[in-house]
Design a protein around this motif. Structure first.
Motif, mmCIF file in Angstrom:
data_model
loop_
_atom_site.group_PDB
_atom_site.id
_atom_site.type_symbol
_atom_site.label_atom_id
_atom_site.label_comp_id
_atom_site.label_asym_id
_atom_site.label_seq_id
_atom_site.Cartn_x
_atom_site.Cartn_y
_atom_site.Cartn_z
ATOM 1 N N LEU A 175 -4.308 9.169 3.194
ATOM 2 C CA LEU A 175 -5.062 8.592 2.083
ATOM 3 C C LEU A 175 -4.212 7.496 1.470
ATOM 4 C CD1 LEU A 175 -7.511 8.926 0.026
ATOM 5 C CD2 LEU A 175 -5.926 10.344 -1.292
ATOM 6 N N ALA A 176 -4.806 6.326 1.242
ATOM 7 C CA ALA A 176 -3.999 5.221 0.746
ATOM 8 C C ALA A 176 -4.692 4.435 -0.352
ATOM 9 C CB ALA A 176 -3.641 4.270 1.888
ATOM 10 N N SER A 177 -3.878 3.791 -1.151
ATOM 11 C CA SER A 177 -4.346 2.841 -2.151
ATOM 12 C C SER A 177 -3.610 1.531 -1.910
ATOM 13 C CB SER A 177 -4.046 3.384 -3.553
ATOM 14 O OG SER A 177 -4.505 2.473 -4.537
ATOM 15 N N SER A 178 -4.352 0.444 -1.859
ATOM 16 C CA SER A 178 -3.741 -0.851 -1.538
ATOM 17 C C SER A 178 -3.948 -1.834 -2.673
ATOM 18 C CB SER A 178 -4.375 -1.454 -0.283
ATOM 19 O OG SER A 178 -4.571 -0.474 0.694
ATOM 20 N N THR A 179 -2.964 -2.690 -2.870
ATOM 21 C CA THR A 179 -3.094 -3.719 -3.890
ATOM 22 C C THR A 179 -2.367 -4.975 -3.428
ATOM 23 O OG1 THR A 179 -2.806 -4.185 -6.243
ATOM 24 C CG2 THR A 179 -1.021 -3.043 -5.142
ATOM 25 N N SER A 180 -2.617 -6.075 -4.116
ATOM 26 C CA SER A 180 -1.866 -7.280 -3.781
ATOM 27 C C SER A 180 -0.585 -7.299 -4.607
ATOM 28 C CB SER A 180 -2.706 -8.527 -4.060
ATOM 29 O OG SER A 180 -3.224 -8.492 -5.363
ATOM 30 N N ALA A 181 0.451 -7.900 -4.029
ATOM 31 C CA ALA A 181 1.801 -7.798 -4.578
ATOM 32 C C ALA A 181 1.866 -8.238 -6.035
ATOM 33 C CB ALA A 181 2.750 -8.641 -3.738
ATOM 34 N N GLY A 182 1.113 -9.241 -6.375
ATOM 35 C CA GLY A 182 1.203 -9.761 -7.725
ATOM 36 C C GLY A 182 0.752 -8.775 -8.794
ATOM 37 N N ARG A 183 -0.196 -7.942 -8.401
ATOM 38 C CA ARG A 183 -0.859 -7.106 -9.397
ATOM 39 C C ARG A 183 0.075 -6.155 -10.144
ATOM 40 N NH1 ARG A 183 -5.913 -6.423 -11.149
ATOM 41 N NH2 ARG A 183 -5.962 -4.278 -10.437
ATOM 42 N N LEU A 184 0.881 -5.442 -9.410
ATOM 43 C CA LEU A 184 1.761 -4.453 -10.031
ATOM 44 C C LEU A 184 3.137 -4.536 -9.388
ATOM 45 C CD1 LEU A 184 -0.339 -1.136 -10.234
ATOM 46 C CD2 LEU A 184 0.470 -2.534 -12.140
ATOM 47 N N SER A 230 0.825 -1.208 0.000
ATOM 48 C CA SER A 230 0.000 0.000 0.000
ATOM 49 C C SER A 230 0.856 1.253 0.000
ATOM 50 C CB SER A 230 -0.951 0.002 1.188
ATOM 51 O OG SER A 230 -0.241 0.258 2.373
ATOM 52 N N VAL A 231 0.311 2.291 -0.598
ATOM 53 C CA VAL A 231 0.959 3.594 -0.666
ATOM 54 C C VAL A 231 0.041 4.606 -0.006
ATOM 55 C CG1 VAL A 231 2.319 5.070 -2.185
ATOM 56 C CG2 VAL A 231 1.442 2.883 -3.028
ATOM 57 N N ALA A 232 0.634 5.540 0.743
ATOM 58 C CA ALA A 232 -0.191 6.531 1.430
ATOM 59 C C ALA A 232 0.430 7.916 1.341
ATOM 60 C CB ALA A 232 -0.370 6.144 2.899
ATOM 61 N N VAL A 233 -0.442 8.909 1.374
ATOM 62 C CA VAL A 233 -0.008 10.314 1.366
ATOM 63 C C VAL A 233 -0.788 11.076 2.427
ATOM 64 C CG1 VAL A 233 0.524 10.236 -1.101
ATOM 65 C CG2 VAL A 233 -1.726 11.029 -0.323
ATOM 66 N N PRO A 234 -0.255 12.210 2.902
ATOM 67 C CA PRO A 234 -0.951 12.961 3.950
ATOM 68 C C PRO A 234 -2.086 13.829 3.412
ATOM 69 C CG PRO A 234 1.143 14.020 3.443
ATOM 70 C CD PRO A 234 1.093 12.756 2.625
ATOM 71 N N VAL A 235 -3.094 14.015 4.253
ATOM 72 C CA VAL A 235 -4.186 14.956 3.988
ATOM 73 C C VAL A 235 -4.094 16.034 5.056
ATOM 74 C CG1 VAL A 235 -6.695 15.265 3.948
ATOM 75 C CG2 VAL A 235 -5.679 13.197 2.969
ATOM 76 N N ARG A 236 -4.162 17.308 4.652
ATOM 77 C CA ARG A 236 -3.951 18.412 5.589
ATOM 78 C C ARG A 236 -5.201 19.263 5.765
ATOM 79 N NH1 ARG A 236 1.654 19.439 6.133
ATOM 80 N NH2 ARG A 236 2.901 18.041 4.830
#
Lengths: 268, 268
Positions: B221-230, B205-211
């Motif tokens: 704020l984050a977007s998550s995926t399974s390792a195989g996908r990308l 997962s990747v996340a960035v701050p919201v202010r």
DNA sequence: CAACGATGCACGCTATGCGTACTTTTCGAA
DNA sequence: TTCGAAAAGTACGCATAGCGTGCATCGTTG
């Protein structure tokens, strides 16, 4: 002493604590202690004691003179989710349903005279109100509510119609108890419910029952769309079949065999 | 008297009531009164009084000798949602993000040493645990936790590292406080966090701050995926930019102007 | 049918939680 | 800066809300 009064086997302080916690709302986003005292009708020292207790438990925090809820309040619901196998189990079904239809999928239960969303996969923002897990809507004006009422048993329906005022939420809302009773009979006969713009203009939803091992209807599964997207005729033919299949899948995981449902409806 | 004892300005009955409510869990789905008494350490009559009170408020129900939570428990969280404008406001952003990436999108806040999901659009079932709004995960092993800690201030980070045991949740989990401190510094510098399989194998997962208006980081704020996908390389280049733009949109609605953030970080 | 295990109930005590009254702090206006 | 009003915090003594022990009751199992 307070007007609400004391009764046997009733813990006043617990009720008061909840009153303080629930006093936080859209119209009381960051209240002061005094504002909470006014809203709850409790004395200021009482509210302070309850607030400090809630603070120690991590449910409220104070920034200077103002108090607010913490995200821990959201975690309380986890205990409900954790005790109901159906919820985790139905998640993949809801995801698949949402993907196949391209519309929001919801699972709801009856609580008193209201319907509570217990699981949901949102797709598009169709309603003006923000529907999330835990949201409550009146049963009479929603497809899920109709489904849950339809199989709640005749005496439950009668009680519901006696207790509930069928306020017109849109021009299309069914407001006659007798009319609603007929609609519920139709829902039982055809096995699903469609409601078109009775809760909110332009909102169409279809719902079907989900049954547990005993055959009792324990939840309603629904798909919602905005009126423009599909003519309601098309919703019926395409979506209803998919909903029924999805609900059958969830019901099967709950141990429901296709045999038992007729015997347990209690109507026929 | 109970061991937990009495303190000034603390309402014992409220704490006990919550203890009973929260005793319902995965290992106590439909407990009896006696089981609840054992688990909470309270006397049976006390538990009974508290249960009857909770029942009158509609949070528990009993089927014969067994008690269970009602869906009303889920509705408690609505009060949190209603008091935080950010949540309703960010919903369309999350939906758009999920649609564009094809992956689950989440918004979370820091509560104590844990991260709480406060809004979420699920897409695919990637985690073995069921992530829903209200779910709590340890901060150190998640991208959202790293983001929230990174901008929580140096003294908060130090306190966190002192209080928290960095248990290895997978073989990849960072368990050294000093290593984690370095990672947080990197997160601050680059403006986002990527965590690969440290909470659960195969989950990236990747996340960035919201202010908010003041420039303080109030959510991740984050977007998550399974390792195989990308491959994670691709996640960085494509998803991070989209996340940053989405977060900027939410932050802007919270009144955050692009100017103020540097001044308020408190680090540089 | 007895014996066990559980819940429900009654009751008297006291610590808990109550509200009144007072002090302190905060904040805004003069 | 000073004053004053409004709100929060504190102290305290009283009453009662809530407590646990002990017993009755129900129902289940051997």
């Amino acid at each position: 002493m307070s007007a609400s009064g004391s009764e046997r086997d009733f813990v006043q302080s617990l009720e008061r604590g909840f009153a303080v916690l629930l006093a936080f709302d859209a119209d009381m986003v960051e209240p002061t202690l005094a504002e909470l005292a006014t809203k709850t009708g409790l004395s200021r020292p009482a509210v302070r004691r309850l607030l400090l207790t809630l603070q120690r438990m991590g449910y409220v925090a104070n920034h200077g003179p103002r108090w607010s809820l913490t995200p821990r309040v959201l975690s309380i619901g986890q205990h409900y989710t954790a005790t109901k196998a159906m919820l985790e189990l139905s998640q993949p079904y809801l995801l698949a349903l949402a993907e196949e239809t391209g519309e929001s999928a919801s699972l709801a239960e009856l609580d008193g005279s209201e319907v509570v969303y217990v699981a949901r996969v949102p797709v598009r923002r169709i309603m003006s109100i923000n529907v999330a897990v835990g949201t409550r809507v009146p049963a009479y004006a929603t497809s899920m509510g109709r489904v849950l009422l339809a199989w709640a048993g005749p005496e439950r329906i009668t009680r519901y119609l006696e207790e509930t005022v069928l306020r017109p939420l849109t021009p299309l809302t069914v407001t006659s108890p007798e009319e609603l009773r007929l609609r519920l009979a139709t829902v039982r006969e055809q096995g699903w419910a469609l409601v078109d713009g009775e809760l909110e203009g332009g909102l169409i939803s279809v719902a079907v029952p989900v049954r547990d091992q005993s055959g009792a209807v324990v939840a309603a599964l629904a798909s919602s769309t905005s009126a423009g997207r599909l003519p309601s005729q098309e919703l019926e033919t395409s979506t209803v079949q998919l909903l029924l299949r999805t609900a059958a899948g969830i019901s099967a995981e709950l141990g429901h065999g296709p045999r038992s449902e007729v015997a347990r409806d209690g109507f026929f």
